[in-house]
Design a protein around this motif. Structure first.
Motif, PDB file in Angstrom:
ATOM      1  N   ARG A  75      42.390  37.575  38.758  1.00 27.63           N
ATOM      2  CA  ARG A  75      43.044  37.019  40.052  1.00 27.63           C
ATOM      3  C   ARG A  75      43.908  35.960  39.500  1.00 27.63           C
ATOM      4  NH1 ARG A  75      38.387  34.754  42.122  1.00 27.63           N
ATOM      5  NH2 ARG A  75      37.967  36.615  43.317  1.00 27.63           N
ATOM      6  N   LEU A  76      45.134  35.857  40.040  1.00 34.49           N
ATOM      7  CA  LEU A  76      46.085  34.783  39.822  1.00 34.49           C
ATOM      8  C   LEU A  76      46.051  33.568  40.965  1.00 34.49           C
ATOM      9  CD1 LEU A  76      49.068  36.919  38.516  1.00 34.49           C
ATOM     10  CD2 LEU A  76      47.400  35.621  36.993  1.00 34.49           C
ATOM     11  N   THR A  77      46.069  32.594  40.632  1.00 34.61           N
ATOM     12  CA  THR A  77      45.930  31.483  41.577  1.00 34.61           C
ATOM     13  C   THR A  77      47.235  30.752  41.576  1.00 34.61           C
ATOM     14  OG1 THR A  77      43.852  31.247  41.404  1.00 34.61           O
ATOM     15  CG2 THR A  77      44.747  29.587  42.670  1.00 34.61           C
TER      16      THR A  77
ATOM     17  N   ARG B 101      46.207  32.959  32.567  1.00 34.46           N
ATOM     18  CA  ARG B 101      45.689  32.103  33.672  1.00 34.46           C
ATOM     19  C   ARG B 101      44.645  33.000  34.649  1.00 34.46           C
ATOM     20  NH1 ARG B 101      48.519  27.516  35.163  1.00 34.46           N
ATOM     21  NH2 ARG B 101      47.338  27.779  37.010  1.00 34.46           N
ATOM     22  N   GLY B 102      44.691  34.202  34.466  1.00 34.77           N
ATOM     23  CA  GLY B 102      44.178  35.033  35.370  1.00 34.77           C
ATOM     24  C   GLY B 102      42.333  34.748  34.884  1.00 34.77           C
ATOM     25  N   GLN B 103      41.652  35.133  36.241  1.00 30.59           N
ATOM     26  CA  GLN B 103      40.311  34.720  36.087  1.00 30.59           C
ATOM     27  C   GLN B 103      39.671  36.149  36.146  1.00 30.59           C
ATOM     28  OE1 GLN B 103      40.589  32.243  39.655  1.00 30.59           O
ATOM     29  NE2 GLN B 103      38.557  31.064  38.663  1.00 30.59           N
TER      30      GLN B 103
ATOM     31  N   GLN C 166      53.434  33.478  35.947  1.00 33.66           N
ATOM     32  CA  GLN C 166      52.197  33.442  35.457  1.00 33.66           C
ATOM     33  C   GLN C 166      52.049  34.633  34.599  1.00 33.66           C
ATOM     34  OE1 GLN C 166      49.054  32.598  37.945  1.00 33.66           O
ATOM     35  NE2 GLN C 166      50.011  30.801  38.756  1.00 33.66           N
TER      36      GLN C 166
ATOM     37  N   VAL D 228      45.578  39.383  43.593  1.00 28.44           N
ATOM     38  CA  VAL D 228      44.845  40.112  42.538  1.00 28.44           C
ATOM     39  C   VAL D 228      45.513  41.300  42.150  1.00 28.44           C
ATOM     40  CG1 VAL D 228      42.664  41.553  42.370  1.00 28.44           C
ATOM     41  CG2 VAL D 228      42.629  39.275  43.922  1.00 28.44           C
TER      42      VAL D 228
ATOM     43  N   ILE E 247      37.563  38.972  37.353  1.00 30.53           N
ATOM     44  CA  ILE E 247      36.740  39.673  38.477  1.00 30.53           C
ATOM     45  C   ILE E 247      35.614  40.486  38.036  1.00 30.53           C
ATOM     46  CG2 ILE E 247      37.040  40.909  40.712  1.00 30.53           C
ATOM     47  CD1 ILE E 247      39.916  39.650  40.748  1.00 30.53           C
TER      48      ILE E 247
END
Lengths: 430, 426
Positions: free
Chosen positions: A111-113, B3-5, A100, A72, B7
């Motif tokens: 958030r990066l996965t 690509r980040g989600q 990324q 995060v 929050i």
């Protein structure tokens, strides 16, 4: 400071003025333009030092499965963060997309996965996270490497799990068998039941039959609450690769299958990883799931490049299990190492315990001994035969000392070891 | 690619602590997951990073400075030592500094000309002697003629035959004095009316013979004869066929010094001219191919170089340091067997290999035929004979055969393997 491909493109565009107005002036002016663009970008980029990084990792993952590392990023600056983020996982962690890009508006978090597919058992580490924050023009960026250590425990795959149902069924079939079908003494009396045709007449309990009108036979069940001590050799011989898998890993598979089977069979299981000192110890009597604690203890094991000291093994075994128990040694049958180390120590074990020595046999030796096409191949065949004969001799010596030997190829070792355990249990030798 | 989600609720307002954030226990972590503390920054600033980089690259920078200084000093102090033979500044045995120094101390102004134009200018200034030492024969006949005409007195050191064609006086090259294999150089006497040569008396030198009006120190070259020191009638022109007499090494021998000083020191000025390649007269006007290119080519190349450097900087910068991998030791288990096989082969241990193969075959047969492990070979062969119905002698012969060469070993090894399969088909 980092420059980007966009800046290089802009620099290449400078070819036009340089051709149209040849001379130092156009070069200097264009260089100045580039410098201004870089300076502006650097000045307007969000500071990567003011980006909060928080990583969420699973405690462990089984080898062959995949997991995610979630990072995060919290932007603590008053500007939008346009970042390229890289987690520096060691290569065997199998990070699918370690780099990324993300845009984080001021004061928000993203958030990066990161998908991980580990390729090695053990403790995998990540030391740093690098944040490269580009300016609004995308020509230059500021880069900071933040020390953000993380640890992922990659557990052994336990592929031999697929043998477990069949072995468990065989174990259950031992219950309620008539004594005659399993020769040998020492099985425990279970119950009485009516005689059915086919039962051995010798198992008829005449006293009970006399009390009742029907013929009654005794049934037996295998002993329970015996202790099984699995000793995994982590010395130098376990580093050798058989079919591109270290002996240690094959030993882990076999130990897992045996331990789980023995626990289900109602026995107490103790696992020791040992070379010159104790590397890991797991007891089934402790709290928690045996399999989970086993794989957790086995994950960081690695072959040490030292010679095993078997002379202290009896004391170690006595420390975990003072009573008669089944001691399974997962080691190798290399002539030199065994003759000097294991053989002198074996009598100390066999006089108190039932000992099984399990070893991985290299199928390559068999292939080598069968190929006699050329002179070189024939000499190889002779050398392979020599090794096999030596192994046979060592195994014979071990048998003479009263221990069982299981010598099998990597794929066969776990089920064969489980079979040996079931046979010993059925014959009441535990 | 973004690509980040997103929050939903940022936990910290913008502008909180700059240092590592406090551990946050408010968020519920899923089971089996470990959430670390929030880490912010590397604890440094842009200034500290720059300083650390500077410190790290200090040795490199110092090295570059030292290298630049060395280059600079070399370029500035570019006067390298003169090593050309018969050069007035060369103090080596082959140089001619001794003659030049003696002449200078005697009041002769020794002017060293580095180019044709300088030589012409020096000669035009006043009465001067020209010493032309053109060992590489750069000058054309016309140039030599012009120089000789300008000088009051000209001494040509071993000129080429073609360089003599434009002179007023009639000189010609005869040829090199034949080399005496014994190594002894005969002493030559002047044998001519020239006062300089007469003063010198004898010479012990070798060189090239020339013909002219007055031939001194005559030598025979084949059928012809010529002199090592030849002058014109009035003595204003001299050809020195043996310039080596001027060298520091030889100038003190015999009459060398007398001849050298008298020949070169007759005028108040001596122009010592050693032509270089730059003095070669070019024939025809050459065109510099670079003048044909458009004017923007050079700036474009410079700019493309700049672009290339930028591209290198762009591609060369990694996103963070490399991650290291602790590599396991890779030992193949069959390695020892392979090594032993090579030992057998290198030492040609045919007998040993055969014994091992035989023992292995017998051991397998014994196991398959349920013969006791302690049984002897004869008992195993008996059992095999009974089992397969083959005559015992045949089995004995095939198994007990002792190969002596690699070829026999291979054939026999295959044979007993076949035998084994025949007796106990699996």
């Amino acid at each position: 400071m980092v420059i980007t491909g966009r800046l290089v493109l802009l620099a290449l565009l400078g070819v036009v003025p340089v051709i149209v107005y040849p001379g130092a002036t156009s070069i200097l002016l264009w260089a100045l333009l580039l410098a201004v663009a870089v300076g502006l970008d650097l000045a307007l980029a969000a500071s990567p030092r003011r980006v909060g990084i928080r990583r969420t990792l699973p405690d462990s993952v089984r080898l062959g499965e995949q997991c995610t590392s979630v990072v995060v990023l919290r932007n603590d600056t008053s500007r939008t963060l346009r970042a390229t983020v890289r987690e520096a996982w060691q290569p065997s962690a199998g990070a699918v997309d370690p780099e990324q890009s993300v845009a984080v508006p001021s004061g928000e978090a993203r958030r990066l996965t990161l998908l991980l597919r580990p390729t090695r058992r053990g403790i995998l580490r990540v030391e740093t996270v690098t944040v490269r924050s580009a300016g609004p023009l995308g020509m230059a960026a500021r880069q900071v490497t933040v020390p953000a250590p993380g640890v992922l425990r990659v557990l052994p795959p336990f592929d031999s799990k697929r043998h477990l149902p069949s072995k468990l069924r065989r174990l259950r079939e031992l219950d309620g068998r008539a004594a005659v079908q399993i020769r040998g003494a020492g099985t425990e009396f279970d119950s009485l039941r009516d005689y059915v045709r086919g039962d051995d007449v010798r198992s008829i309990d005449w006293r009970a039959t006399a009390r009742r009108r029907d013929t009654v036979v005794r049934t037996w069940r295998p002993e329970r609450d015996r202790s099984v001590v699995v000793v995994l050799d982590t010395s130098r011989t376990s580093a050798a690769r058989v079919l591109d898998e270290p002996r240690l890993d094959t030993g882990i598979e076999a130990a897992l299958l045996l331990s789980v089977l023995a626990e289900r069979g109602g026995d107490k299981v103790h696992f020791l990883a040992y070379d010159r000192r104790l590397r890991a110890r797991v007891d089934s009597t402790a709290k928690g799931n045996l399999l989970a604690s086993l794989v957790t203890a086995m994950a960081p094991l690695d072959a040490e490049l030292i010679e095993a000291d078997w002379s202290r093994l009896p004391a170690q075994v006595r420390a975990v299990s003072p009573h008669r128990s089944l001691v399974v040694l997962l080691t190798s049958l290399d002539a030199g190492a065994v003759e000097e180390g294991l053989l002198p120590a074996l009598p100390g074990l066999t006089e108190r315990h039932v000992v099984v020595v399990a070893s991985v046999r290299d199928p390559r030796l068999g292939e080598m001994s069968a190929d006699r096409s050329t002179a070189a191949a024939t000499f190889r065949a002779a050398a392979a035969e020599r090794s096999l004969l030596d192994r046979g001799a060592v195994a014979q010596q071990i048998r003479l000392l009263g221990a069982e030997v299981v010598d099998a190829t990597p794929a066969d070792l776990p089920p064969l070891l489980a079979d040996t355990y079931i046979r010993l249990k059925a014959t009441g030798r535990l | 690619m973004i690509r980040g989600q997103r929050i939903s609720s940022p936990e910290h307002p913008a502008g909180s602590s700059r240092d590592a954030g406090p551990p946050d226990d408010r968020g519920s972590t899923p089971a089996g997951q470990a959430t670390g503390h929030e880490i912010m920054g590397d604890g440094g600033s842009a200034l500290t990073t720059a300083r650390a980089r500077l410190r790290r690259s200090l040795p490199l920078i110092l090295g570059a400075i030292v290298l630049a200084l060395i280059l600079l000093i070399n370029l500035l102090a570019g006067q390298e030592e003169d090593t050309r033979p018969l050069s007035p500044d060369n103090a080596a045995p082959a140089g001619a500094r001794a003659v030049a120094e003696v002449l200078a101390s005697e009041g002769v102004d020794v002017v060293r000309a580095d180019s044709y134009d300088e030589a012409v200018a020096a000669l035009e200034e006043g009465p001067a002697t020209l010493f032309l030492n053109d060992a590489q024969q750069y000058l054309s006949a016309g140039q030599v003629g012009d120089l000789a005409a300008l000088a009051d007195r000209a001494v040509l050191a071993a000129p080429a035959g073609r360089q003599l064609t434009a002179l007023d006086d009639d000189f010609a090259q005869v040829g090199a004095v034949p080399f005496d294999l014994s190594g002894d150089v005969p002493a030559l006497s002047a044998d001519c009316p020239d006062p300089d040569a007469t003063a010198a008396g004898t010479l012990t030198a070798t060189g090239t013979a020339y013909t002219g009006a007055v031939e001194c120190f005559p030598v025979a070259v084949g059928d012809a004869t010529g002199g090592l020191y030849t002058t014109s009638d009035d003595g204003s022109m001299a050809v020195l066929g043996a310039p080596s007499i001027l060298s520091n090494e030889a100038v003190t021998e015999d009459g060398n010094a007398a001849l050298a000083l008298r020949a070169l020191g007759s005028s108040p000025t001596l122009v010592w001219y050693e032509p270089t390649g730059a003095d070669v007269v070019s024939t025809g006007e050459g065109i510099d191919p670079r003048t044909l290119l458009p004017p923007w080519v050079d700036p474009l190349l410079v700019w493309l170089l700049v672009c290339a450097v930028l591209a290198v900087l762009w591609r060369g910068r990694r996103v963070g340091p490399l991650a290291s991998e602790p590599l396991p030791v890779v030992v193949r288990a069959a390695e020892t067997a392979e090594g032993r096989a090579r030992l057998y082969q290198d030492s040609r241990a045919v007998g040993h290999a055969a014994a091992t193969l035989r023992a292995a075959t017998l051991a397998r047969l014994a196991r398959r035929l349920r013969v006791d492990r302690s049984a002897s070979a004869a008992e195993v062969i008996d059992a095999a004979s009974r089992h397969s119905g083959r005559p015992r002698t045949e089995l004995e012969q095939r198994l007990r055969y002792i190969p002596t060469t690699n070829h026999q070993l291979v054939l026999w090894a295959q044979d007993i393997l076949d035998l084994e399969k025949e007796i106990t088909p699996s």
